[in-house]
Design an enzyme around this catalytic site. Structure first.
Site, PDB file in Angstrom:
ATOM      1  N   CYS A   1       0.876  -1.410   0.439  1.00 35.01           N
ATOM      2  CA  CYS A   1       0.372  -0.422   0.146  1.00 35.01           C
ATOM      3  C   CYS A   1       1.345   1.301  -0.493  1.00 35.01           C
ATOM      4  O   CYS A   1       0.416   2.146   0.137  1.00 35.01           O
ATOM      5  CB  CYS A   1      -0.950   0.161   1.105  1.00 35.01           C
ATOM      6  SG  CYS A   1      -1.875  -2.012   1.166  1.00 35.01           S
TER       7      CYS A   1
ATOM      8  N   HIS B   1      -2.498   8.383   5.985  1.00 39.87           N
ATOM      9  CA  HIS B   1      -2.654   7.046   5.599  1.00 39.87           C
ATOM     10  C   HIS B   1      -4.525   6.230   6.097  1.00 39.87           C
ATOM     11  O   HIS B   1      -4.497   5.714   4.941  1.00 39.87           O
ATOM     12  CB  HIS B   1      -1.745   5.607   5.993  1.00 39.87           C
ATOM     13  CG  HIS B   1      -1.395   4.701   4.928  1.00 39.87           C
ATOM     14  ND1 HIS B   1      -1.941   4.572   3.635  1.00 39.87           N
ATOM     15  CD2 HIS B   1      -1.581   3.152   5.789  1.00 39.87           C
ATOM     16  CE1 HIS B   1      -2.424   3.312   2.950  1.00 39.87           C
ATOM     17  NE2 HIS B   1      -1.916   2.342   4.256  1.00 39.87           N
TER      18      HIS B   1
ATOM     19  N   LYS C   1      -9.653   8.034   2.922  1.00 40.78           N
ATOM     20  CA  LYS C   1     -10.269   6.766   2.350  1.00 40.78           C
ATOM     21  C   LYS C   1     -11.849   6.587   2.871  1.00 40.78           C
ATOM     22  O   LYS C   1     -12.088   5.866   2.482  1.00 40.78           O
ATOM     23  CB  LYS C   1      -9.506   5.124   3.015  1.00 40.78           C
ATOM     24  CG  LYS C   1      -8.139   5.807   2.867  1.00 40.78           C
ATOM     25  CD  LYS C   1      -6.934   4.765   2.966  1.00 40.78           C
ATOM     26  CE  LYS C   1      -5.878   4.475   2.851  1.00 40.78           C
ATOM     27  NZ  LYS C   1      -4.540   5.419   2.657  1.00 40.78           N
TER      28      LYS C   1
ATOM     29  N   HIS D   1      -9.830   2.107   0.167  1.00 38.21           N
ATOM     30  CA  HIS D   1      -8.716   1.678   0.571  1.00 38.21           C
ATOM     31  C   HIS D   1      -8.233   1.260  -0.530  1.00 38.21           C
ATOM     32  O   HIS D   1      -8.479  -0.079  -1.124  1.00 38.21           O
ATOM     33  CB  HIS D   1      -7.860   0.852   1.410  1.00 38.21           C
ATOM     34  CG  HIS D   1      -6.581   1.142   2.243  1.00 38.21           C
ATOM     35  ND1 HIS D   1      -5.712   1.301   0.928  1.00 38.21           N
ATOM     36  CD2 HIS D   1      -5.367   0.359   2.760  1.00 38.21           C
ATOM     37  CE1 HIS D   1      -4.662   0.964   0.927  1.00 38.21           C
ATOM     38  NE2 HIS D   1      -4.453   0.784   2.247  1.00 38.21           N
TER      39      HIS D   1
ATOM     40  N   PHE E   1       1.594   4.009   3.990  1.00 42.64           N
ATOM     41  CA  PHE E   1       2.248   3.011   4.945  1.00 42.64           C
ATOM     42  C   PHE E   1       1.061   1.917   3.569  1.00 42.64           C
ATOM     43  O   PHE E   1       0.395   0.925   4.190  1.00 42.64           O
ATOM     44  CB  PHE E   1       2.342   2.996   6.376  1.00 42.64           C
ATOM     45  CG  PHE E   1       2.790   3.899   6.784  1.00 42.64           C
ATOM     46  CD1 PHE E   1       3.498   5.069   6.156  1.00 42.64           C
ATOM     47  CD2 PHE E   1       1.407   4.653   7.363  1.00 42.64           C
ATOM     48  CE1 PHE E   1       3.683   6.059   6.698  1.00 42.64           C
ATOM     49  CE2 PHE E   1       1.721   6.048   7.941  1.00 42.64           C
ATOM     50  CZ  PHE E   1       2.628   6.985   7.249  1.00 42.64           C
TER      51      PHE E   1
ATOM     52  N   PHE F   1       1.575  -3.199   3.488  1.00 40.87           N
ATOM     53  CA  PHE F   1       2.809  -4.270   4.213  1.00 40.87           C
ATOM     54  C   PHE F   1       3.900  -4.475   4.436  1.00 40.87           C
ATOM     55  O   PHE F   1       4.818  -3.801   3.605  1.00 40.87           O
ATOM     56  CB  PHE F   1       1.780  -5.371   3.861  1.00 40.87           C
ATOM     57  CG  PHE F   1       0.476  -5.832   3.994  1.00 40.87           C
ATOM     58  CD1 PHE F   1      -0.654  -5.229   5.560  1.00 40.87           C
ATOM     59  CD2 PHE F   1      -0.328  -7.271   4.072  1.00 40.87           C
ATOM     60  CE1 PHE F   1      -1.592  -5.223   5.918  1.00 40.87           C
ATOM     61  CE2 PHE F   1      -1.112  -7.796   4.564  1.00 40.87           C
ATOM     62  CZ  PHE F   1      -2.088  -7.163   5.626  1.00 40.87           C
TER      63      PHE F   1
END
Lengths: 264, 401
Positions: free
Chosen positions: B161, B291, B320, B325, B381, B383
């Site tokens: 992401c 984020h 978002k 997202h 940000f 995974f």
């Protein structure tokens, strides 16, 4: 004609018939014969036990490559660039198989490991590396674009960057769509300044150049079988202590030449 | 870093195709999220689906590239005169002097998922997907490069992401090194079963439209989007409302594959690095696009990092709740939203969110505010602990040459 350069301070190599850079170097220089053999992927000892059990081939491959090239270097502050044609093929095959079943009971671990930056994430944990990390995909130009991004970082940030290029084959029906050899790859530690570690100076320029060769037909065939092994002709020159200039594999008409000058 | 001009940019998401629809929806604090009826998905969730992606037709010579992700990409290139602006740049600089660096996390995997439903008795595909032109992340970069007639360096960045933000750093470095004169950067990710069922398996999907930073947030709503920017060295004179890429900061959590560092250590490092890259201080930032995925852990970690850096002095929001997202596209989409915010003096709100998490002392914008902005930051940000923050500023921002 723009030029980017860096000093090659370490090499990692792992693939079918070679377990590390000294073995591959001996094969490339003609001191030892290369023979096809299944890739021996070491266990990722640097990972905590819980993570160690969860990871697939690309993580084991990338970690082994990175730690070999960065031997003796503080990995906690070392920036990295990972480049791979695809993600974890075994994991993807399992996920797509599950999604084709009526219940679609996806495993959370499989989903977590499905990201293309899985090996990069596990490297961060294993190497305690908090420096920036990029992860590329560029089909057959994977190594070439990884090297360009790496030298861009060395130039722009004026610090050492570890490039880890790797490819792992797909199982199941995907294997026929994207044929790749057994798990293989190369890692290069590149620095802006020459040091006692420096093995060679590498320079890139946006120009045409003749195709490279290792001087051995079967190693050339291996180099052409996986994007991650694009650097074999260059590494053959390093192993022989000779300068070399050759074209790197690119796509869509872009041209990039690489020159290697061994450090005496 | 040397500032670069976003000489053209565009975004297509569930808010609409192009900047006009995007700005209109953000200005009125509406959300594009709706109950999920995507494909054969049976999950109780809301998604941000782009209208018209199924009906879009690729040009005949690109028929091999036909997949949802590539259709969304080419649909978006047609908005706001973006493709024309890139073609003009290619004429000016030469096709090999314009790079293409695009973020995606899942590329054309939807069509591979569908192909797995039809295997013959030997386990082979009955209708094989195309690996090179649809499945692999590079397929996105390839179709965009071909459509725009470019021959410069091209790669996909796939850091989950943060992908759509990190491409700005790669492009800026290669422009600075003189390898290229301009770059198409962006991100495209489209709906697929892997992410919908995958995030569901991690219990990170909200049953209701997501509520970033809300005390009662319950997880993410997945969306899809395509967003692009054309980066060039700034001309000697620029209009006052021209948007400049002022800085990019990157870091790694080195903590966990799917959870952020609980105190947002990596997030703070990325924001600090972005400020330092831009030569600015935290007090110079007029708006932070968070984020803000609306998972309990992301917003808690990022919120603590934002508190340490900005306190209550800087208005911030996650968009978002409006877009969902959009994963590998989120960085690029939110940088384009940040650019719109700068040009229009608009701090976007946060549809769906009503009550700030009491653990966070922040100036969180629940509703849009009209306010002149000079410098904005956007966080992405992902995974694997991959973090990127981007700083944009207006050409006429006070106190900055």
């Amino acid at each position: 004609m723009s030029k980017l350069s860096a000093y090659l301070d370490g090499v990692g190599a792992l693939g079918p018939g070679f377990d590390n850079w000294p073995q591959l170097a001996a094969q490339l220089s003609g001191e030892a014969p290369w023979q096809a053999a299944p890739t021996q992927l070491p266990a990722p000892q640097a990972l905590p036990p819980a993570e160690r059990r969860r990871v697939g081939k690309p993580v084991r491959l990338a970690l082994a490559l990175g730690f070999e090239a960065a031997t003796g270097v503080d990995t906690t502050t070392l920036a990295t660039v990972f480049t791979a044609s695809g993600g974890d093929g075994d994991n993807m095959h399992a996920l797509c198989t599950t999604l084709a079943e009526p219940e679609r009971l996806v495993s959370p671990t499989r989903f977590t490991n499905s990201v293309h930056n899985g090996p990069a994430g596990y490297w961060g944990i294993a190497a305690r590396a908090q420096a920036p990390c990029n992860v590329l995909s560029a089909f057959d130009a994977g190594f070439t674009m990884g090297l360009l991004e790496t030298l861009g970082q060395v130039h722009g940030e004026q610090r050492a960057v570890l490039l880890i290029a790797y490819d792992t084959p797909y199982p199941g029906p995907l294997a026929r769509l994207r044929p790749l050899p057994d798990a293989c790859g190369v890692a290069l530690l590149l620095s802006p300044e020459r040091s006692e570690r420096s093995l060679a100076r590498i320079e890139l320029d946006t120009a045409a150049a003749p195709a490279g060769s290792t001087g051995q037909a079967e190693l050339d065939a291996l180099a052409n079988s996986a994007p991650a092994l694009t650097a074999l002709p260059l590494l053959a020159a390093l192993a022989k202590g000779q300068p070399a200039r050759c074209a790197l594999r690119t796509l869509n008409g872009f041209e990039l030449a690489v020159e290697l000058q061994p450090c005496a | 870093m040397q500032a670069l001009h976003l000489s053209c940019f565009t975004a297509t998401s569930c808010l609409g195709a192009g900047l006009g629809a995007t700005l209109d929806t953000l200005s009125t604090n509406r959300s594009g999220l709706a109950r999920c009826t995507f494909e054969t998905v049976e999950l109780s969730t809301h998604i941000g689906e782009v209208a018209g992606v199924d009906d879009y037709r690729l040009p005949a010579e690109l028929a091999d590239y036909n997949c949802r992700n590539n259709r969304l990409a080419l649909m978006a290139l047609e908005q706001d005169g973006f493709a024309e602006a890139v073609r003009r740049a290619a004429q000016r600089y030469g096709a090999a002097r314009v790079g293409v660096f695009l973020g995606t996390s899942t590329a054309g995997i939807l069509e591979t998922e569908q192909a797995y439903r039809k295997l013959d008795s030997s386990g082979a595909f009955v209708d094989p997907p195309n690996y090179q032109t649809r499945h692999t992340p590079y397929a996105l970069t390839d179709v965009v490069s071909r459509t725009l007639g470019l021959a410069g360096p091209a790669f996909a960045v796939s850091t989950a992401c943060s992908s759509g933000a990190k491409v700005f750093a790669s492009a800026a470095r290669l422009i600075d090194a003189g390898v290229i004169d301009a770059a198409v950067v962006g991100g495209v990710d489209s709906l697929c079963l892997t992410t919908l069922y995958g995030f569901n398996s991690l219990e990170l999907v909200s049953p209701e439209p997501c509520r970033p930073y809300d005390a009662a947030r319950r997880g993410i709503s997945i969306g899809e989007a395509a967003a692009f920017a054309l980066l060039e060295r700034p001309a000697d004179t620029l209009p006052g409302d021209a948007v400049l890429l002022a800085g990019v900061g990157e870091s790694s959590d080195a903590y966990h594959m799917s959870s952020p560092h609980p105190e947002g250590r990596g997030a703070e490092a990325a924001m600090q690095a972005a400020l330092s890259s831009a030569g600015l201080a935290a007090r110079d930032v007029d708006y932070l696009n968070l984020h803000g995925t609306a998972t309990p852990s992301n917003d808690a970690a990022e919120g603590q990092a934002a508190m340490r850096l900005f306190g209550r002095d800087v208005p911030m929001s996650s968009t978002k709740g409006a877009t969902g997202h959009t994963l590998g596209a989120a960085g690029a989409l939110e940088i384009v939203i940040a650019a719109l915010a700068l040009q229009n003096g608009l701090i976007p709100g946060s549809p769906g969110s009503h009550q700030l998490d009491p653990a966070l002392e922040l100036d969180y914008a629940f509703a849009p505010r009209r306010q002149a902005l000079g410098v904005v930051m956007s966080n992405s940000f992902g995974f694997g602990g991959s973090n990127a923050s981007v700083v944009l500023r207006r050409a006429d921002a006070k106190g900055h040459a």
